[in-house]
Design a protein around this motif. Structure first.
Motif, mmCIF file in Angstrom:
data_model
loop_
_atom_site.group_PDB
_atom_site.id
_atom_site.type_symbol
_atom_site.label_atom_id
_atom_site.label_comp_id
_atom_site.label_asym_id
_atom_site.label_seq_id
_atom_site.Cartn_x
_atom_site.Cartn_y
_atom_site.Cartn_z
ATOM 1 N N GLN A 92 7.592 7.698 -2.295
ATOM 2 C CA GLN A 92 7.738 9.095 -2.604
ATOM 3 C C GLN A 92 6.229 9.335 -3.041
ATOM 4 N N ALA A 93 5.918 10.778 -3.148
ATOM 5 C CA ALA A 93 4.638 11.256 -3.549
ATOM 6 C C ALA A 93 4.159 10.807 -4.797
ATOM 7 N N GLY A 94 3.199 10.515 -5.072
ATOM 8 C CA GLY A 94 2.729 9.865 -6.316
ATOM 9 C C GLY A 94 2.787 8.465 -6.558
ATOM 10 N N GLY A 95 3.268 7.720 -5.577
ATOM 11 C CA GLY A 95 3.601 6.453 -5.591
ATOM 12 C C GLY A 95 2.189 5.527 -4.953
ATOM 13 N N SER A 96 2.479 4.427 -4.931
ATOM 14 C CA SER A 96 1.319 3.479 -4.247
ATOM 15 C C SER A 96 1.801 2.636 -3.274
ATOM 16 N N LEU A 97 0.892 2.244 -2.234
ATOM 17 C CA LEU A 97 1.104 1.314 -1.310
ATOM 18 C C LEU A 97 -0.291 0.493 -1.163
ATOM 19 N N ARG A 98 -0.137 -0.950 -0.893
ATOM 20 C CA ARG A 98 -1.248 -1.589 -0.337
ATOM 21 C C ARG A 98 -1.200 -2.292 0.993
ATOM 22 N N LEU A 99 -2.289 -1.932 1.763
ATOM 23 C CA LEU A 99 -2.251 -2.496 3.022
ATOM 24 C C LEU A 99 -3.185 -3.713 3.072
ATOM 25 N N SER A 100 -2.954 -4.458 3.949
ATOM 26 C CA SER A 100 -3.714 -5.562 4.238
ATOM 27 C C SER A 100 -4.072 -5.816 5.727
ATOM 28 N N CYS A 101 -5.098 -6.292 6.214
ATOM 29 C CA CYS A 101 -5.533 -6.624 7.448
ATOM 30 C C CYS A 101 -6.210 -8.084 7.654
ATOM 31 N N GLU A 102 -5.510 -8.809 8.260
ATOM 32 C CA GLU A 102 -6.256 -10.225 8.330
ATOM 33 C C GLU A 102 -6.719 -10.341 9.831
ATOM 34 N N ALA A 103 -8.252 -10.655 10.129
ATOM 35 C CA ALA A 103 -8.768 -10.928 11.491
ATOM 36 C C ALA A 103 -8.472 -12.748 11.666
ATOM 37 N N ARG A 135 -10.408 -10.638 5.669
ATOM 38 C CA ARG A 135 -9.333 -9.847 5.149
ATOM 39 C C ARG A 135 -9.860 -8.718 4.565
ATOM 40 N N VAL A 136 -9.261 -7.545 4.882
ATOM 41 C CA VAL A 136 -9.573 -6.330 4.129
ATOM 42 C C VAL A 136 -8.334 -5.527 3.868
ATOM 43 N N ASN A 137 -8.405 -4.996 2.525
ATOM 44 C CA ASN A 137 -7.121 -4.315 1.950
ATOM 45 C C ASN A 137 -7.573 -3.030 1.699
ATOM 46 N N LEU A 138 -6.619 -2.379 1.570
ATOM 47 C CA LEU A 138 -6.528 -0.819 1.157
ATOM 48 C C LEU A 138 -5.468 -0.276 -0.101
ATOM 49 N N GLN A 139 -5.994 -0.273 -1.076
ATOM 50 C CA GLN A 139 -4.896 0.138 -2.225
ATOM 51 C C GLN A 139 -4.720 1.879 -2.156
ATOM 52 N N MET A 140 -3.639 2.335 -2.127
ATOM 53 C CA MET A 140 -3.540 3.417 -1.906
ATOM 54 C C MET A 140 -2.754 4.001 -3.260
ATOM 55 N N ASN A 141 -3.122 4.811 -4.000
ATOM 56 C CA ASN A 141 -2.374 5.219 -5.124
ATOM 57 C C ASN A 141 -2.466 6.819 -5.202
ATOM 58 N N ASN A 142 -1.639 7.320 -6.001
ATOM 59 C CA ASN A 142 -1.220 8.933 -5.881
ATOM 60 C C ASN A 142 -1.026 9.351 -4.480
ATOM 61 N N LEU A 143 -0.257 8.738 -4.007
ATOM 62 C CA LEU A 143 -0.063 9.299 -2.188
ATOM 63 C C LEU A 143 0.498 10.478 -2.178
ATOM 64 N N LYS A 144 0.090 11.249 -1.083
ATOM 65 C CA LYS A 144 0.570 12.691 -1.017
ATOM 66 C C LYS A 144 1.282 12.587 0.581
ATOM 67 N N PRO A 145 2.007 13.649 0.546
ATOM 68 C CA PRO A 145 2.719 13.638 1.875
ATOM 69 C C PRO A 145 1.912 13.977 3.078
ATOM 70 N N GLU A 146 0.616 14.491 2.784
ATOM 71 C CA GLU A 146 -0.433 14.627 3.931
ATOM 72 C C GLU A 146 -1.039 13.218 4.064
ATOM 73 N N ASP A 147 -0.731 12.101 3.571
ATOM 74 C CA ASP A 147 -1.199 10.764 3.846
ATOM 75 C C ASP A 147 -0.413 10.096 4.828
ATOM 76 N N THR A 148 0.942 10.824 5.052
ATOM 77 C CA THR A 148 1.644 10.452 6.173
ATOM 78 C C THR A 148 0.932 10.310 7.388
ATOM 79 N N ALA A 149 0.921 8.863 8.141
ATOM 80 C CA ALA A 149 0.219 8.290 9.369
ATOM 81 C C ALA A 149 0.461 6.988 9.616
ATOM 82 N N THR A 150 -0.088 6.809 10.795
ATOM 83 C CA THR A 150 -0.164 5.526 11.264
ATOM 84 C C THR A 150 -1.569 4.897 10.942
ATOM 85 N N TYR A 151 -1.697 3.914 10.033
ATOM 86 C CA TYR A 151 -2.949 3.318 9.689
ATOM 87 C C TYR A 151 -3.379 2.224 10.350
ATOM 88 N N LEU A 152 -4.666 2.356 10.875
ATOM 89 C CA LEU A 152 -5.199 1.128 11.758
ATOM 90 C C LEU A 152 -6.458 0.594 11.302
#
Length: 121
Positions: free
Chosen positions: A13-24, A77-94
């Motif tokens: 939901q908007a205002g929430g958080s997600l954490r993305l990770s990527c490992e090579a 490894r690289v991480n992306l901590q995403m806070n205060n998410l907004k509807p416009e952040d909706t996307a595929t993250y690469l």
């Protein structure tokens, strides 16, 4: 061969958080730059954040103050901590990696398959 594998996307939901990770994966000696882009159908791929092996970071203006990129060089490894998410952040993250050095060759401009982030209003 080097592969980038992302994880951590989902629905929030908007205002929430997600954490993305990527490992090579692969016989990697070093990676100069790692980062995240995002893609929305019909729009140009957008740079979100990058981090160098020396931990210098850059962010898109649209995510400054909300997203934080970090890196674990020992585990490629690289991480992306995403806070205060907004509807416009909706996307595929690469995930992105540049100037990757392995035992056999150097790679430029590697991409992961992407992980989907959906932010509901």
């Amino acid at each position: 061969q080097v592969q980038l594998v992302e994880s951590g996307g989902g629905l929030v939901q908007a205002g929430g958080s997600l954490r993305l990770s990527c490992e090579a994966s692969g016989s990697i000696f070093s990676i100069d730059v790692m980062g995240w882009y995002r893609q929305v159908p019909g729009k140009q791929r957008e740079l979100i954040a990058t981090i160098t092996s020396g931990s210098s970071t850059k962010y898109a203006d649209s995510v400054k103050g909300r997203f934080t990129i970090s890196r674990d060089n020992a585990n490629n490894r690289v991480n992306l901590q995403m806070n205060n998410l907004k509807p416009e952040d909706t996307a595929t993250y690469l995930c992105y990696a540049d100037r990757v050095v392995t035992a056999s060759r150097r790679y430029l401009g590697l991409w992961g398959q992407g992980t989907r982030v959906t932010v509901s209003s």
